[in-house]
Each structure stands twice: as C-alpha cells, then as structure tokens.
Design a protein around this motif. Structure first.
Motif, PDB file in Angstrom:
ATOM      1  N   PHE A 131     -61.152  -4.675  -4.272  1.00  0.00           N
ATOM      2  CA  PHE A 131     -61.899  -6.177  -3.673  1.00  0.00           C
ATOM      3  C   PHE A 131     -61.103  -6.668  -2.836  1.00  0.00           C
ATOM      4  CE2 PHE A 131     -64.281  -5.096  -6.917  1.00  0.00           C
ATOM      5  CZ  PHE A 131     -65.854  -5.895  -6.255  1.00  0.00           C
ATOM      6  N   PRO A 132     -60.153  -6.084  -0.986  1.00  0.00           N
ATOM      7  CA  PRO A 132     -59.306  -6.334  -0.870  1.00  0.00           C
ATOM      8  C   PRO A 132     -59.745  -7.899   0.326  1.00  0.00           C
ATOM      9  CG  PRO A 132     -60.117  -3.855   0.178  1.00  0.00           C
ATOM     10  CD  PRO A 132     -61.024  -5.271  -0.806  1.00  0.00           C
ATOM     11  N   ARG A 133     -61.031  -8.706  -0.469  1.00  0.00           N
ATOM     12  CA  ARG A 133     -61.770  -9.843   0.187  1.00  0.00           C
ATOM     13  C   ARG A 133     -61.641 -10.610  -1.208  1.00  0.00           C
ATOM     14  NH1 ARG A 133     -60.534 -13.393   4.466  1.00  0.00           N
ATOM     15  NH2 ARG A 133     -62.363 -14.905   3.387  1.00  0.00           N
ATOM     16  N   GLN A 134     -60.660 -10.458  -1.767  1.00  0.00           N
ATOM     17  CA  GLN A 134     -60.830 -11.368  -3.544  1.00  0.00           C
ATOM     18  C   GLN A 134     -59.951 -12.423  -2.982  1.00  0.00           C
ATOM     19  OE1 GLN A 134     -58.639  -9.108  -7.005  1.00  0.00           O
ATOM     20  NE2 GLN A 134     -60.368 -10.194  -8.344  1.00  0.00           N
ATOM     21  N   PHE A 135     -60.799 -13.330  -2.642  1.00  0.00           N
ATOM     22  CA  PHE A 135     -59.947 -14.738  -1.998  1.00  0.00           C
ATOM     23  C   PHE A 135     -60.903 -15.806  -2.485  1.00  0.00           C
ATOM     24  CE2 PHE A 135     -60.277 -17.657   1.146  1.00  0.00           C
ATOM     25  CZ  PHE A 135     -58.506 -17.271   1.950  1.00  0.00           C
ATOM     26  N   THR A 136     -60.392 -17.448  -2.833  1.00  0.00           N
ATOM     27  CA  THR A 136     -61.877 -18.049  -2.894  1.00  0.00           C
ATOM     28  C   THR A 136     -61.015 -19.453  -2.403  1.00  0.00           C
ATOM     29  OG1 THR A 136     -62.280 -17.764  -5.059  1.00  0.00           O
ATOM     30  CG2 THR A 136     -62.726 -19.854  -4.526  1.00  0.00           C
ATOM     31  N   GLY A 137     -61.784 -19.586  -1.053  1.00  0.00           N
ATOM     32  CA  GLY A 137     -60.909 -20.924  -0.330  1.00  0.00           C
ATOM     33  C   GLY A 137     -62.029 -20.176   1.214  1.00  0.00           C
ATOM     34  N   GLY A 138     -61.557 -21.236   2.228  1.00  0.00           N
ATOM     35  CA  GLY A 138     -62.571 -21.059   3.061  1.00  0.00           C
ATOM     36  C   GLY A 138     -63.633 -20.792   3.249  1.00  0.00           C
ATOM     37  N   SER A 139     -64.510 -22.032   2.333  1.00  0.00           N
ATOM     38  CA  SER A 139     -65.549 -21.829   2.417  1.00  0.00           C
ATOM     39  C   SER A 139     -65.945 -19.700   2.712  1.00  0.00           C
ATOM     40  CB  SER A 139     -66.705 -22.287   3.224  1.00  0.00           C
ATOM     41  OG  SER A 139     -66.160 -23.859   2.885  1.00  0.00           O
ATOM     42  N   GLY A 144     -59.403 -27.312 -10.790  1.00  0.00           N
ATOM     43  CA  GLY A 144     -59.457 -27.677  -9.838  1.00  0.00           C
ATOM     44  C   GLY A 144     -58.767 -26.784  -8.247  1.00  0.00           C
ATOM     45  N   GLY A 145     -58.357 -27.144  -7.484  1.00  0.00           N
ATOM     46  CA  GLY A 145     -57.662 -25.945  -5.999  1.00  0.00           C
ATOM     47  C   GLY A 145     -57.811 -26.886  -4.846  1.00  0.00           C
ATOM     48  N   PHE A 146     -58.980 -26.648  -4.025  1.00  0.00           N
ATOM     49  CA  PHE A 146     -58.463 -27.403  -3.341  1.00  0.00           C
ATOM     50  C   PHE A 146     -58.054 -27.034  -1.826  1.00  0.00           C
ATOM     51  CE2 PHE A 146     -60.680 -30.117  -6.417  1.00  0.00           C
ATOM     52  CZ  PHE A 146     -61.653 -30.197  -5.993  1.00  0.00           C
ATOM     53  N   GLY A 147     -57.001 -25.799  -2.217  1.00  0.00           N
ATOM     54  CA  GLY A 147     -56.082 -25.313  -1.739  1.00  0.00           C
ATOM     55  C   GLY A 147     -54.785 -25.511  -1.863  1.00  0.00           C
ATOM     56  N   ARG A 148     -54.566 -26.385  -2.855  1.00  0.00           N
ATOM     57  CA  ARG A 148     -53.579 -26.100  -3.938  1.00  0.00           C
ATOM     58  C   ARG A 148     -53.062 -25.386  -4.345  1.00  0.00           C
ATOM     59  NH1 ARG A 148     -48.965 -25.937  -5.468  1.00  0.00           N
ATOM     60  NH2 ARG A 148     -47.788 -27.036  -6.234  1.00  0.00           N
ATOM     61  N   ARG A 149     -54.091 -23.900  -4.968  1.00  0.00           N
ATOM     62  CA  ARG A 149     -53.445 -23.220  -5.936  1.00  0.00           C
ATOM     63  C   ARG A 149     -53.846 -21.712  -4.438  1.00  0.00           C
ATOM     64  NH1 ARG A 149     -53.650 -24.729 -11.264  1.00  0.00           N
ATOM     65  NH2 ARG A 149     -54.638 -25.910 -11.166  1.00  0.00           N
ATOM     66  N   ALA A 150     -53.671 -22.190  -3.541  1.00  0.00           N
ATOM     67  CA  ALA A 150     -53.934 -20.612  -2.382  1.00  0.00           C
ATOM     68  C   ALA A 150     -52.026 -20.161  -2.360  1.00  0.00           C
ATOM     69  CB  ALA A 150     -54.446 -21.624  -0.971  1.00  0.00           C
ATOM     70  N   TYR A 151     -51.294 -21.200  -2.897  1.00  0.00           N
ATOM     71  CA  TYR A 151     -49.475 -20.295  -2.257  1.00  0.00           C
ATOM     72  C   TYR A 151     -49.360 -18.945  -3.619  1.00  0.00           C
ATOM     73  CZ  TYR A 151     -51.097 -23.744   1.120  1.00  0.00           C
ATOM     74  OH  TYR A 151     -51.310 -23.484   3.102  1.00  0.00           O
ATOM     75  N   GLY A 152     -48.952 -19.359  -4.944  1.00  0.00           N
ATOM     76  CA  GLY A 152     -48.870 -19.098  -5.509  1.00  0.00           C
ATOM     77  C   GLY A 152     -47.188 -18.999  -6.473  1.00  0.00           C
ATOM     78  N   HIS A 153     -46.371 -20.031  -5.027  1.00  0.00           N
ATOM     79  CA  HIS A 153     -45.455 -20.017  -5.101  1.00  0.00           C
ATOM     80  C   HIS A 153     -44.463 -19.821  -7.037  1.00  0.00           C
ATOM     81  CE1 HIS A 153     -45.403 -24.049  -6.109  1.00  0.00           C
ATOM     82  NE2 HIS A 153     -45.809 -24.058  -4.815  1.00  0.00           N
TER      83      HIS A 153
END
Length: 746
Positions: A108-116, A426-435
């Motif tokens: 799944f190269p598009r395993q992505f939650t964000g951007g609707s 919760g996420g809302f973008g905060r967990r998009a980066y993963g540092h």
C-alpha cells in the motif's frame, strides 16, 4: 495489544493463497490502479501478522476478516474502508471482523491518513479487492458444481444456484478459489446496486473503546519495557550547549540519561526547525513518575542557534533567522509586510486601474495566532532496537513520510524496520511527521532495551508543530452603484502564506489580484486540520459578509450571484473549484436552516461556505451572546463530498468539525515571548468544554453519483467565518482577529 496469528510476504502486488483450515487471503497494491495482476505468487506464511495492510481472510467456517490499511485516529476509516471491500465481496457486514493492518508500503504505497484522502483514494482499489475475491469464489463454485458462473449468484457470503437449489458458504470454496488465477477484468457494481455503501454503520471498535480495551499507543506494554522522556530546548531558536545530569541519575528508578541527536546534520526534514528538535537529553527509567521527577534535576545550558538556509514555501529558498521570536513582533512584521508589494500569485484584468477609479473601497485585515494541536493522547511511541533491526508500535498518520528519515538516521535498510500501527487519540496533522519515532529508536538503541517514549502535555504544547500565524488583507472596489468591480487579497504569515490564489472568489470578478508574502521563522510549523484553508476561509467569508452588507444584498444571495458568474462566464484560466457544487451546498444550507424565513428573523445567525480538499461545505450558525459568554444554539451543515460511504461516520465527522472549529475560533491561540510559548497546558491553552458545544448540529449531504471527494477537513474551515458573521449579528461588532472570545470582554 492484540496480535493476529499469521503473516505473509509483500513481494507481490495482488496474491491469494490457501491457509490452514481451507481459508483464503487477498491483498492489493494501490499502485495496481485497481487492475489485478495476471497471476498469483506463493504465499510466504510467517508466524504473526505484522506487515500486511489490506487483505481479506476467509476461513472454512465462513468467518471473514478484513484488514483496514489506513491509520485510524477517529475519522472512522477503520469502518468505511473495509465497507468498500465488503460491498463488492457481497458479505453480510455483521459477519465481518475488522482489524488494523500494519505498515507495508509495498502493498500500500498510499497508506496515508490525512488530506481527506482515505476514502477518496481507496474508492476503486479496495472495491476491486472485494470484487476479485468474489469472482474467484464464484469460479471455484462453478467448477465444483459443474455449472456456469453466469447462473450463480452471491449474497451475504453465500453462493446460490437458484434452479438446482444448491447453496453453500464462501468458506466452502475458499481453498479452491485461492488456487485460481486472478481474473484480468473486474467489473465493479454500479452505485444503484450498493447494499452496504450508503447505509449508516457504527464504528467497528466503539465497543472496545467503551470498555477501555488497549487500542492506543499509550496502552502498549511489553516485558522489560522502559519509559523515556526527553528534555529539549526551553525556547524555539535554541540548542543544547552542555548539561549536568549527576543529580538526576541518582533519582529512584533511573536507568540512564544521555543526549541524542535526532537528525543528521545533512538531513533535511520538511516543516522542522531541526535546531529545536535535534539535540535533546533522554531520560530513561522504570516508570513515568521516576522519569518526570529526574528530568527536573537536569542542569542544562542552552544557547541561541545560528541562522540557516532551507527551502521554504513553493520551493523558494529562505533564511531561517537566529534569535528568540515573540508574537508581538510577528504581528508587527506581518503588518509591515502587508504594506509592501508581495509576490503576485494571480492577476485577472486590470485591478490597479479599477481601484484607482473606484468610488468606494473597503479594506480589512484579518489575523490569527499559532495554534497547537492539543491531541488528547499525548505524543508517544514504542521502539525496540535489536541488532540491525527496529520494531515500532507507533501512532503515526503517514509512516511513509518518516521512513526515509528513520533509514537515514539509523543507517539500517528499510526492510529491517517494522511498524505496528495503533489507534491514535487524535491527529489533525500533529502525528503526520513522526520525529518522535526516531527519538524512541535512538533511545532504545542506547539503552539496549525496549522503550516507550512519552511526551508530557507540556512537551506537546511547548515543543509542538503548530498551525502558522497568519494575516490576510482584503480590498474590494465599488463603482457609484455599489457594484463590485475589483478584489485584492494579500496573504502572508509566519513562516508561510495562507493564500489560495485560485479559489473563490477568483474567477468571479473581472479585476482580481492575489499576492503573498512570508516571514521566515524558527518556530516549527506543520499540517493542522485543513492547512491554510482553516484561516483563509475565516477571513474570506467574513469579508464577503461585510461587503454584501455594504451592497445591501443577502449574504447567501450575494455568494450565489458570484458563483453563477464563475459558472457561466468564469474569469481567468484556472479556478480550483466547481461553481455548481459550491452553489449546491449554499442552496442546501439555505433550505435546511430556514435562512430568510420570517420565523427565523430574530435569530443571530451567520453563514459561511468554503471549498477545500476536493469537497464543499456550507454552515449556518445560530447563537446568543451574554457578556463574554457565547451559546451556540444550532449549527446547520451542508456537505458535498460525493458518495457518502458511511453516513453515520460522515455525520460524526461533520459534527466533530463544527465543535472543533467553534472551540478554535473562540479560544484557540498559542503566543510566544522570547521564543517560549506562553501556554503550556490546558490551564492556559483554552479548549472548548462540553457545556460550550452546540446544543444541536444538523448535518445534510448533497446526494449525487460523484466518487467520494474527501470529508475529514472540508467542514472545518467555514465554521470560523460563520462564527464571526453570527457574532457580528449578535454584538454589532466585526471580528478581525482570532480568537474571538477575548474581544467580547473589551
């Protein structure tokens, strides 16, 4: 955390093979563009499920498991995505068990939650998974019964031959089906044939959430696991100079304390000022309490970091300044920049001439502060670094984004990195980066033990990744008859501009100018629900309301008039939006809210509409104001997001967006003094409370046959403008600066 009982290789894009007990499994690569490959590879069974993300498992007893590929943080994709598979598979939803799949970007190269994008990008691929499996089961049944496939039908996980009366479960033929080649041509159902899609279904994990089952990263436990926290710079723009942990190491339960460098010096990570995230002091101990207490004993010396260059917005090189920044300075800088010529992003007609000849000009400036995500479950991740391999249990929205950084920093091949995905609080973008995953892995390696890294609430607020601080200045020019003849938008921010140059009202006005500017900053910013749109909509929709009042026009009628122009005779070469769909949500919200009807004449109400993330939303808010207290009586929402897969989940998302938007509009702000956040926890960072939520939220969807176009973000931005416009009706005062509630006290 619950683990499943088997696993398979990621080497093939689409594969089916029999399991013990006569079962069948099917997975699909989103690179396949919904077209299955011609043949099946052998299944490589491994002891546990860890690297499979999207597949079907059918057992001989006809039990069915569908694994959801995308990370889940409350948007309910764990229900809606498996529904797509189950629809084409023709099974009874009640017999389906759904489990979260783990990270595997080869499948799944598009395993992505964000951007609707979840349902939108999965709409055909996941339906193809179900349709392919159904076709193979039908073929297996036709061979066993020696009957034509065309005479067989399926429903609720059963295959039936009406003439002979034969009927068997899918499980009966699963083993045989697994040996068949995948059909080359898959025919998907027409929308009118859907039995499951479009029906309201409850969240599949709601019972587990209600029972307190361990679903979240904070719940994860493992034998021998240590707890870690990190001490980081007290202000943005600073870096570690030296530290003394002698006293801290003597504290009870402490295993070790050491510095780590999160990113290599030559590694660039989009959205980060790595100086404030890069050099931190790790504290490792036996319990959270031990670690928190020891961290207070560390004596660290921090210094101001030098300036550096990086690629900024629109791939334009910028210099990130040295020094400690403050909100008051940011606002002054934005105001100064708004008076200078910006970068022209779009120009239609001759706006300069139109403004010069105008009989009247209205100019308004809107500002907004940084916003913190304040996810309810603080940032965390589990990591176990052993030899040249690392295993994560991580709440992460987009694992693909952080994987190159993990590989680069740890120096191990990607195939040696596994990520078990857990539900996010919760996420809302905060967990998009993963540092934080890199932090946890480096700490685990140094400590030579499995480690769970935990951020405190203060860590999340004061060392976060924020919604930028923005400013938009609008000007509207009118002739002697109060006709709108020109429109000018100039948007900027710290450190990016919110401007969407090709969105409404671009395309609806003959003379149009859009300019942008940016102010470099060392404050870390990133995606925040409906990035840029969440402010752009607030300013734009507030300004449109004000100029409609000057023109003596009804706010909805005025917007529809502009959209009609954009539909019939659009200006310019590029407009991002579909004027017809835009008009549709405005007309629907007008109808459902009773806008303009005599019985609603005394209500204090505001309207707003916006397009973002491929979908359209309009909202009407009814509220009351007493002193500085706002009571929202009702929110009426109209949405056009194409086909609604799960109306129950979609309604919940729209309701959540309304509450979230109202809270941020009224209270949300993060300010800085000398690089330090003035807010650190919920006692100073104001969140909406239960008793402040709207008394009623009425959600309606435009019914059409358009493929799903996104829902997570679109209902969030317009709520800000609707709030501002309703507050004006209630107070007689226009609101140009967020948050709104402090201005009610003035």
């Amino acid at each position: 955390m619950k683990k499943t009982d088997s696993n398979y290789s990621r080497r093939t894009f689409l594969k089916v093979s029999s399991l013990s007990g006569g079962g069948m499994m099917l997975g699909i690569s989103w690179f396949a563009r919904a077209k299955p490959v011609e043949s099946l590879g052998e299944l490589n069974i491994e002891p546990v499920w860890q690297e499979v993300t999207s597949f079907i498992k059918i057992a001989s007893d006809n039990s069915i498991k569908i694994f959801s590929p995308n990370p889940e943080f409350g948007q309910n994709v764990m229900t809606s995505l498996p529904m797509l598979i189950a629809e084409e598979l023709d099974v009874d939803w009640k017999q389906v068990e759904v489990e979260q799949g783990n990270y595997d970007n080869k499948a799944f190269p598009r395993q992505f939650t964000g951007g609707s994008q979840g349902v939108r990008t999965a709409w055909k691929p996941l339906r193809t998974v179900g349709a392919a499996a159904r076709q193979m089961i039908l073929t297996a049944a036709s061979q066993a019964w020696n009957l034509p496939v065309s005479e067989l039908t399926t429903a609720n996980g059963m295959i039936t031959h009406a003439f002979s009366g034969k009927s068997e479960t899918y499980g009966t033929f699963a083993a045989a089906a697994a040996k068949l080649p995948v059909p080359k041509d898959i025919v998907l159902k027409g929308n009118q044939s859907f039995r499951l899609i479009g029906t309201p279904q409850k969240n599949v994990v709601a019972p587990k959430i209600a029972q307190g089952k361990p679903l979240f990263g904070m719940d994860y436990r493992e034998s021998g696991m240590l707890i870690a926290m990190t001490e980081r710079p007290p202000a943005f723009g600073m870096r570690l100079k030296s530290y003394d942990a002698t006293a801290a190491k003597k504290m009870p339960g402490i295993v070790d304390i050491f510095p780590i460098k999160v990113f290599n010096d030559d590694h660039k990570f989009a959205g980060f000022d790595t100086r404030s995230f890069n050099e931190v002091i790790a504290v490792v101990g036996k319990s959270t309490w031990d670690v928190m207490n020891a961290r207070k004993k560390i004596k660290a010396v921090w210094e101001v970091a030098p300036e550096r260059k990086e690629m900024g917005q629109n791939n334009r090189e910028t210099t990130v300044p040295s020094g400690l920044e403050s909100t008051t300075k940011h606002y002054a800088q934005m105001l100064e920049m708004s008076k200078k010529a910006g970068v022209i992003e779009r120009k239609d007609g001759d706006p300069e001439k139109a403004f010069a000849e105008a009989k009247h000009v209205i100019e308004r400036t809107y500002t907004a502060p940084f916003l913190a995500h304040n996810i309810m479950e603080p940032t965390n991740t589990f990591a176990h670094y052993v030899g040249d391999k690392v295993r994560f249990v991580a709440p992460i929205q987009i694992p693909d984004w952080i994987m190159p950084s993990i590989v680069a920093r740890l120096g191990i091949p990607k195939e040696n990195i596994s990520i078990e995905l857990v539900r996010m609080g919760g996420g809302f973008g905060r967990r998009a980066y993963g540092h934080y995953m890199i932090e946890a892995a480096l700490i685990s390696k140094q400590a030579n033990a499995p480690v769970k890294l935990i951020y405190s609430r203060e860590d999340d607020v004061s060392a976060g990744i924020y919604r930028p601080s923005y400013q938009l200045t609008y000007r509207a020019a009118f002739d002697e008859n109060k006709k709108l003849i020109a429109f000018h938008a100039k948007g900027g921010g710290v450190p990016e501009s919110p401007l969407h140059a090709n969105r409404f009202p671009a395309g609806a006005i003959d003379n149009y100018l859009a300019e942008s500017f940016v102010i470099p900053s060392n404050i870390t910013i990133g995606a925040f629900r409906a990035p840029r749109s969440n402010f752009n909509a607030a300013a734009e929709q507030s300004f449109l309301d004000e100029i409609s009042e000057y023109m003596g026009k009804d706010p909805i009628a005025f917007r529809l008039e502009l959209l009609q122009r954009a539909k019939d005779n659009p200006v310019g070469k590029t407009n991002d939006y579909d004027a017809s769909r835009y008009m549709g949500v405005l007309e629907l919200v007008r109808e459902k809210s009773g806008w303009g009807k005599p019985e609603n004449a005394g209500k204090k109400r505001g309207v707003s509409a916006y397009f973002c993330h491929n979908s359209y939303a309009a909202q009407v808010i009814d509220l009351q104001v007493k002193g500085d207290q706002v009571t929202v009586d009702q929110v009426t929402t109209a949405l056009d997001c194409g086909v609604v897969v799960n109306p129950e989940g979609a309604k919940n998302m729209a309701e959540g967006a309304a509450i979230d938007g109202i809270g941020n509009a009224l209270f949300g702000q993060l300010t800085l003094t000398d690089g330090r956040t003035d807010q650190r926890n919920f006692d100073t960072y104001r969140m909406i409370r239960h008793n402040e939520a709207p008394k009623k939220i009425d959600v309606h969807f435009v019914k059409n046959e358009i493929d799903p176009t996104g829902l997570g973000e679109p209902p969030f931005p317009p709520i800000f403008g609707a709030m501002a416009n309703a507050l004006y009706k209630a107070t007689g005062k226009r609101f140009y600066q967020q948050p709104f509630q402090p201005q009610l006290k003035a």
